[in-house]
Write an enzyme that holds these catalytic residues in place. Structure first.
Site, PDB file in Angstrom:
ATOM      1  N   GLU A 128      -9.345   3.566   2.253  1.00 58.44           N
ATOM      2  CA  GLU A 128      -8.795   3.725   0.904  1.00 58.44           C
ATOM      3  C   GLU A 128      -7.747   2.690   0.544  1.00 58.44           C
ATOM      4  O   GLU A 128      -7.538   2.384  -0.627  1.00 58.44           O
ATOM      5  CB  GLU A 128      -8.219   5.141   0.738  1.00 58.44           C
ATOM      6  CG  GLU A 128      -6.817   5.374   1.277  1.00 58.44           C
ATOM      7  CD  GLU A 128      -6.676   5.127   2.769  1.00 58.44           C
ATOM      8  OE1 GLU A 128      -5.607   4.660   3.193  1.00 58.44           O
ATOM      9  OE2 GLU A 128      -7.637   5.404   3.516  1.00 58.44           O
TER      10      GLU A 128
ATOM     11  N   ASP B  45      -2.892  10.425   4.019  1.00 57.58           N
ATOM     12  CA  ASP B  45      -4.288  10.007   4.126  1.00 57.58           C
ATOM     13  C   ASP B  45      -5.053  10.951   5.041  1.00 57.58           C
ATOM     14  O   ASP B  45      -4.929  10.892   6.262  1.00 57.58           O
ATOM     15  CB  ASP B  45      -4.355   8.579   4.672  1.00 57.58           C
ATOM     16  CG  ASP B  45      -5.785   8.072   4.766  1.00 57.58           C
ATOM     17  OD1 ASP B  45      -6.660   8.644   4.082  1.00 57.58           O
ATOM     18  OD2 ASP B  45      -6.026   7.112   5.512  1.00 57.58           O
TER      19      ASP B  45
ATOM     20  N   ARG C 242      -7.564  -0.544   0.911  1.00 54.34           N
ATOM     21  CA  ARG C 242      -8.071  -1.746   0.242  1.00 54.34           C
ATOM     22  C   ARG C 242      -8.523  -1.442  -1.185  1.00 54.34           C
ATOM     23  O   ARG C 242      -8.539  -2.329  -2.033  1.00 54.34           O
ATOM     24  CB  ARG C 242      -9.201  -2.363   1.061  1.00 54.34           C
ATOM     25  CG  ARG C 242     -10.448  -1.550   1.187  1.00 54.34           C
ATOM     26  CD  ARG C 242     -11.330  -1.984   2.355  1.00 54.34           C
ATOM     27  NE  ARG C 242     -10.763  -1.565   3.633  1.00 54.34           N
ATOM     28  CZ  ARG C 242     -11.326  -1.815   4.813  1.00 54.34           C
ATOM     29  NH1 ARG C 242     -12.470  -2.485   4.874  1.00 54.34           N
ATOM     30  NH2 ARG C 242     -10.765  -1.392   5.931  1.00 54.34           N
TER      31      ARG C 242
ATOM     32  N   ASP D 257     -12.274   6.641   4.034  1.00 51.81           N
ATOM     33  CA  ASP D 257     -11.059   6.442   4.822  1.00 51.81           C
ATOM     34  C   ASP D 257     -10.584   4.990   4.791  1.00 51.81           C
ATOM     35  O   ASP D 257      -9.543   4.669   5.352  1.00 51.81           O
ATOM     36  CB  ASP D 257     -11.298   6.883   6.273  1.00 51.81           C
ATOM     37  CG  ASP D 257     -10.015   7.005   7.069  1.00 51.81           C
ATOM     38  OD1 ASP D 257      -8.947   7.184   6.440  1.00 51.81           O
ATOM     39  OD2 ASP D 257     -10.063   6.910   8.302  1.00 51.81           O
TER      40      ASP D 257
ATOM     41  N   ASP E 277       1.571   6.270   5.947  1.00 52.45           N
ATOM     42  CA  ASP E 277       0.562   5.346   5.437  1.00 52.45           C
ATOM     43  C   ASP E 277       1.025   4.619   4.172  1.00 52.45           C
ATOM     44  O   ASP E 277       0.311   3.790   3.628  1.00 52.45           O
ATOM     45  CB  ASP E 277      -0.755   6.093   5.175  1.00 52.45           C
ATOM     46  CG  ASP E 277      -1.967   5.212   5.398  1.00 52.45           C
ATOM     47  OD1 ASP E 277      -1.854   4.179   6.089  1.00 52.45           O
ATOM     48  OD2 ASP E 277      -3.056   5.547   4.885  1.00 52.45           O
TER      49      ASP E 277
ATOM     50  N   LYS F 226     -10.538  12.176   8.751  1.00 56.33           N
ATOM     51  CA  LYS F 226     -10.030  11.751  10.054  1.00 56.33           C
ATOM     52  C   LYS F 226     -10.057  12.916  11.043  1.00 56.33           C
ATOM     53  O   LYS F 226      -9.987  14.085  10.648  1.00 56.33           O
ATOM     54  CB  LYS F 226      -8.570  11.290   9.919  1.00 56.33           C
ATOM     55  CG  LYS F 226      -8.348  10.052   9.091  1.00 56.33           C
ATOM     56  CD  LYS F 226      -6.863   9.753   8.998  1.00 56.33           C
ATOM     57  CE  LYS F 226      -6.579   8.522   8.162  1.00 56.33           C
ATOM     58  NZ  LYS F 226      -7.037   7.288   8.836  1.00 56.33           N
TER      59      LYS F 226
ATOM     60  N   LYS G 190       0.844  -1.201   0.000  1.00 58.58           N
ATOM     61  CA  LYS G 190       0.000   0.000   0.000  1.00 58.58           C
ATOM     62  C   LYS G 190       0.875   1.245   0.000  1.00 58.58           C
ATOM     63  O   LYS G 190       1.746   1.406   0.847  1.00 58.58           O
ATOM     64  CB  LYS G 190      -0.902  -0.018   1.230  1.00 58.58           C
ATOM     65  CG  LYS G 190      -1.709   1.254   1.454  1.00 58.58           C
ATOM     66  CD  LYS G 190      -2.476   1.174   2.779  1.00 58.58           C
ATOM     67  CE  LYS G 190      -3.114   2.506   3.143  1.00 58.58           C
ATOM     68  NZ  LYS G 190      -3.791   2.450   4.469  1.00 58.58           N
TER      69      LYS G 190
END
Length: 492
Positions: free
Chosen positions: A345, A266, A347, A343, A284, A273, A261
């Site tokens: 994101e 993010d 996956r 959020d 992230d 968030k 990933k």
């Protein structure tokens, strides 16, 4: 009418990579090193205890340090390794390089007036260190990521008295530790500078000779149907990228695909968030960073196994072009996803990369790694990664690879009773169904790998560190990089 000139970009500070690491040289036992600070490694137990010259009451517990009186102007230190577990020796190596190079109390920057600090590491009489673990600690203990106006102190030069028969294992451990350092650099770099394109460019700089690399842009992603990556990256002014790295030595018959990933920042998107902790979202991309570090080490070790690394890169931002809850996104393999939480994101981008791997690369095994769910951090804490796998052998192999390199994994079930929760009435699948967060996220990803043996590594907890321990410093940890290298080695 007078028009204003276009606004200049905000001058974000960018790090200078790679972060300098200790220069480590292996020498014969008894060789000595004139003028260097001497660090003696000690341990507890029936066969070893505090040296005779140790300060009164000092015990060689893991990471404990004692300063001795200098000899001929040269500093001397004792560093403990506790009962001598691998993590204790890693901690001893890190403490040794930090204390004698002025990076921890009661440290003293020794020899720096003539250049880098010089450190000479020897075992206490009668002590047999775990030398690969010590070497891992020495190298990673010297890693200190920062973006400052002043030039950092040069990393120390370290000589280590290692028996000849131990050296191949020590040199290998240093390569694996280097993979961790690469992953830390990429993950910890501030996101103001770290756009998807920036990450891709610096990843290429970190790779060893022999790794083929291709960086795909947003136009290619659109042409190929990477709907998840484009949706997540659509809210940012800095477009997404797709990084494909290939190590393909002659004669290799096994193909391992690693997917990481690569969310360079993010915000959570429209499902934004809270501010608390958002600064940590520069890390992230830790999964993608681990894959880059691993590919470099696989090539440096010349492993006889084909390895492909895939890193979907995007910035999950908020704007008028951001994707929304309720949207339906079509992925690379044609499958559609109902978006329920922007959020979630990670996956979305992994689904595209997994589908691409299965459809185009003919892998024998696929392993993805991601800072995917806060649920896994709650369940396992910050020193253990979550492991999901479709076969027992695959799970066992990854756990063993982690144990041998100092990274802990705990297998979590792909609970069949929650599989139906991934189904959607509106689309093929729901992005963030109700249920145990880490498990349903893994079940979502499993829909995109078909029958290929697959494992998912959720590193949301151990990818970041607020309380340094052993060889791990505050910030991005580089967790999973060493496991991935060792896993590939065992597939060779």
């Amino acid at each position: 009418m007078t028009t204003s000139p276009p606004r200049s970009p905000v001058p974000f500070a960018a790090p200078t990579l790679p972060t300098p690491l200790a220069e480590i040289r292996l020498v014969d036992p008894g060789a000595g090193s004139s003028g260097a600070a001497v660090v003696r490694l000690c341990r507890t137990g029936d066969d070893a205890g505090p040296p005779a010259d140790a300060p009164s009451g000092w015990l060689p517990s893991a990471g404990a340090v004692a300063a001795l009186a200098p000899e001929d102007g040269v500093g001397r230190w004792l560093v403990g390794a506790g009962a001598g577990a691998a993590k204790d020796w890693r901690g001893a190596g890190a403490a040794a390089v930090r204390v004698a190079s002025g990076r921890s109390e009661p440290g003293a920057l020794l020899g720096a007036e003539d250049g880098p600090a010089r450190v000479h590491v020897v075992p206490e009489a009668g002590v047999s260190p775990d030398w690969p673990s010590v070497a891992t600690g020495l190298l990673l203990g010297s890693h200190r990521f920062a973006v400052k106006s002043s030039a950092p102190a040069a990393p120390p030069r370290v000589t280590v008295e290692v028996p000849e028969e131990e050296r191949p294992a020590v040199e290998r451990a240093l390569v694996l530790a280097g993979a961790t350092a690469v992953a830390r650099d990429l993950a910890d770099s501030p996101s103001g500078a770290k756009s998807p394109a920036w990450f891709a460019d610096h990843a290429l700089d970190a790779l060893a000779e022999g790794v083929e690399a291709v960086v795909r842009d947003e136009q290619w992603l659109a042409e190929q149907g990477f709907g998840g990556v484009l949706a997540v990256g659509g809210g940012s002014s800095r477009p997404p990228r797709f990084l494909e790295l290939t190590w393909s030595p002659a004669g290799a018959t096994t193909h391992v695909v690693l997917v990481g990933k690569g969310i360079t920042f993010d915000t959570g998107g429209i499902s934004i968030k809270p501010n608390a902790g958002m600064a940590d979202m520069r890390t992230d991309c830790s999964g993608g960073a681990a894959v880059v570090g691993a590919l470099g080490a696989v090539a440096a070790l010349d492993l006889p196994v084909r390895v492909t690394g895939l890193v979907p890169l995007a910035e999950n931002h908020v704007s008028g072009s951001a994707y929304r809850p309720g949207d339906v996104v079509r992925h690379y393999d044609g499958r559609t996803t109902e978006v329920t939480n922007t959020d979630a994101e990670g996956r979305m981008v992994l689904a595209d990369a997994l589908g691409y791997a299965v459809a185009t690369l003919a892998p024998d095994v696929v392993v993805d790694v991601a800072t995917l769910t806060g649920a896994m951090k709650v369940a396992l804490g910050v020193r253990t990664g979550g492991l999901f796998a479709t076969t027992d052998d695959l799970a066992t192999g990854l756990v063993a690879a982690g144990e041998s390199t100092g990274e802990a994994w705990w297998r979590v079930p792909l609970t069949a009773g929650h599989d139906a929760d991934v189904d959607s009435q509106l689309a093929d699948v729901r992005q963030a169904p109700p249920g145990p967060g880490g498990i349903v996220a893994a079940l979502f990803l499993r829909r995109f790998v078909g029958d290929v043996p697959w494992a998912h590594l959720d590193i949301a907890g151990p990818a970041r560190c607020d309380s340094p321990h052993e060889e791990v410093a505050k910030g991005a940890t580089g967790f999973a990089a060493r496991t991935l290298v060792e896993f590939c080695a065992r597939h060779a």
